[in-house]
Design an enzyme around this catalytic site. Structure first.
Site, PDB file in Angstrom:
ATOM      1  N   LYS A 140     -70.937 -62.941-106.780  1.00  0.00           N
ATOM      2  CA  LYS A 140     -70.539 -63.275-105.521  1.00  0.00           C
ATOM      3  C   LYS A 140     -69.324 -64.107-105.722  1.00  0.00           C
ATOM      4  O   LYS A 140     -69.050 -64.640-106.680  1.00  0.00           O
ATOM      5  CB  LYS A 140     -71.522 -64.230-104.871  1.00  0.00           C
ATOM      6  CG  LYS A 140     -71.333 -64.142-103.012  1.00  0.00           C
ATOM      7  CD  LYS A 140     -72.003 -63.095-102.293  1.00  0.00           C
ATOM      8  CE  LYS A 140     -71.566 -63.045-101.017  1.00  0.00           C
ATOM      9  NZ  LYS A 140     -72.453 -62.205-100.378  1.00  0.00           N
ATOM     10  N   ASP A 180     -67.629 -60.090 -97.145  1.00  0.00           N
ATOM     11  CA  ASP A 180     -69.001 -60.964 -96.614  1.00  0.00           C
ATOM     12  C   ASP A 180     -68.210 -61.642 -95.401  1.00  0.00           C
ATOM     13  O   ASP A 180     -67.150 -61.160 -94.880  1.00  0.00           O
ATOM     14  CB  ASP A 180     -69.128 -61.889 -97.808  1.00  0.00           C
ATOM     15  CG  ASP A 180     -70.459 -62.660 -97.478  1.00  0.00           C
ATOM     16  OD1 ASP A 180     -71.630 -61.965 -97.655  1.00  0.00           O
ATOM     17  OD2 ASP A 180     -70.705 -63.954 -96.897  1.00  0.00           O
TER      18      ASP A 180
END
Ligand code: NDP
Ligand code: 2IT
Length: 460
Positions: A140, A180
């Protein structure tokens, strides 16, 4: 460390001691990282029966290794605004685990981004990506950059600066980011452009969530929201419930929320409310998702504007109170820890039957405990929202094969993946003594595949 020989004749005690000792170490090593510790704690609690049954994972130090990222990259992102003023943000990429494939996971741009949030998201991604059954590891990234009130050109310049540094660590077989919070098709486009500029030529396989006209998969934009509803529908069906005829609240009005609303409505539900960080809109007759798309995707405006198109709807300042409305199904799709104990109490008092997490870790542990106590059906994020990354993995496949599947083909595959995840969560929960508990089931099913890969690849 646990003396395995001493306690081998009591597998439960061995497992409890092991989990306890490793968690204490994780707490010490990651002091103050509350989101990361919250995410690890939940996994640790679920895995006790696994270690009791399979003590060889203890000998292999699986938990110690699994909770320490392969590497963390942090870097300065300097960029110039439209007035020529220089700003500095911090960039991150947490490459957490690559046992199952290239690092895979989104990029978040939001002022709240910090190391703890990056690590919790990358850690969750390990189990989520494993559950999809596809060959993807976990990572991430992001930045504390706030895209709100920035011009298109400022966003482009920021992304170019961000990618100039990050591109060194990416590649189609190494690390493949996607979107995201605060990162959608436009930002992925700028990232792709800058990566290609640096590396020379055109490499379609380094990012997913691209525009379908330039190498993106059809159905990726819809995948997380649709997938959450597909998963929830499986869970509801098992319990003789359905979206059809149900009243639904969806928090947020971004990518995940919009397509969760669209699919829930398609299945016959009435979505009565959605939100953004400023407030929520409410209409007992149902929210019109096309208007939400117009406001958020076309106009780039706040959800407050919904009243301009539908004067019967109410707008309430402040997003937290959305959970005080009465509904059958709650789909938290905005951000972590947005649904706490007080919100859970209100929802339960108002007749809530089920929750499916579209966002990552949107419910606090206290809220989840209450749901469990009151027998509210609960679909945890790492299973319920895995459809986004699952279609990302399909995008990687299509890019490798230099072809593209139709929307229908992608959607059918997505539906199958979500049904399979549901079945494997149920099966793991049953096998390890927690029938029907999808939290435990998702954690165990996700863990086993990665743990077995770690054993097979040797200690590293
Ligand atoms: P978007 O940026 O498209 O939308 C985010 C939405 O949540 C916006 O409405 C935003 O409101 C709201 N929001 C964000 N932060 C906060 C906050 N701190 N408080 C209140 N509201 C907030 O993001 P996504 O839809 O892509 O992501 C939403 C969630 O889903 C995240 O948890 C993400 O990690 C998760 N997720 C996303 C996937 C994807 O494919 N995109 C896949 C799996 C999970 P505002 O505009 O006012 O900021
Ligand atoms: O949280 C997530 O799963 C995502 N943001 C999507 C990751 C991806 O690589 O598609």
């Amino acid at each position: 460390m646990t003396n395995i020989n001493e306690t081998y004749n009591d597998p439960k005690k061995l497992a409890n001691d092991y989990v306890h000792e490793v968690y204490e170490e994780v707490k010490k090593r990651n002091a103050g990282e509350s989101e990361f510790l919250q995410a690890t704690r939940e996994i640790f609690d679920s895995l006790r029966p696994v270690f009791a049954k399979n003590p060889h994972y203890i000998e292999d130090g699986i938990l110690e290794r699994l909770t320490e990222p392969d590497r963390i990259i942090t870097f300065r992102v300097a960029w110039e605004d439209d007035q020529g003023k220089v700003h500095v943000n911090r960039g991150y990429r947490v490459q957490f685990n690559s046992e199952l494939g290239p690092y895979k996971g989104g990029i978040r741009f939001h002022p709240s981004v910090n190391l703890s949030i990056m690590k919790f998201l990358a850690f969750e991604q390990i189990f989520k990506n494993s559950l999809t059954g596809q060959p993807i590891g976990a990572g991430k990234g992001g930045s504390d950059f706030d895209p709100k009130n920035k011009s298109e050109r400022e966003i482009m310049r920021f992304v170019q600066s961000f990618m100039t540094e990050l591109s060194k660590y990416l590649g189609p077989d190494l690390d493949v980011p996607a979107g995201d919070i605060g990162v959608g098709r436009r930002e992925v486009g700028y990232m792709t452009g800058q990566y290609n500029r640096i590396h020379g030529g055109f490499e379609p396989g380094v990012f997913t969530g691209k525009d379908p006209n330039y190498g993106g998969s059809l159905g990726r934009k819809e995948a997380t929201g649709y997938g959450t509803v597909y998963f929830a529908e499986e869970m509801l069906k098992t319990n003789d419930l359905h979206f059809k005829g149900s009243k639904v609240i969806v928090s947020g009005s971004g990518n995940v929320s919009t397509y969760a609303m669209e699919k829930a409505i398609e299945l016959g539900a009435t979505v009565i409310a959605c939100s953004d960080s400023g407030g929520y809109i409410y209409d007992e007759n149902g929210i019109d998702v096309e208007t939400v798309k117009q406001i958020k995707e076309v106009e780039g405006e706040r959800i407050k504007k919904y009243r301009k198109y539908h004067s019967t709807a109410k707008y309430v300042e402040g997003c937290e109170d959305i959970w005080s409305l009465s509904c059958d199904i709650a789909l938290p799709c905005a951000t972590q820890n947005e649904l706490d104990e007080a919100a859970a109490v209100k929802l339960i008092e108002n007749g809530l039957k089920a929750v499916a997490e579209g966002a990552n870790m949107p419910c606090t542990q206290e809220a989840i405990n209450l749901f469990k106590e009151h027998k509210i059906l609960f679909a945890p994020a790492k299973a319920a929202n895995a459809g986004g990354v699952a279609v990302s993995a399909m995008e990687m496949s299509q890019n490798s094969m230099r072809l593209s599947w139709t929307t229908e083909e992608v959607d059918e595959r997505l539906h199958t993946v979500m049904k399979n995840i549901y079945a494997s969560c149920l099966q793991a929960a049953e096998e390890y003594g927690h029938p029907g508990d999808l939290v435990v089931g998702a954690n165990i099913a996700g863990f086993l595949k990665v743990a077995n890969a770690m054993v097979s690849h040797g200690i590293r």
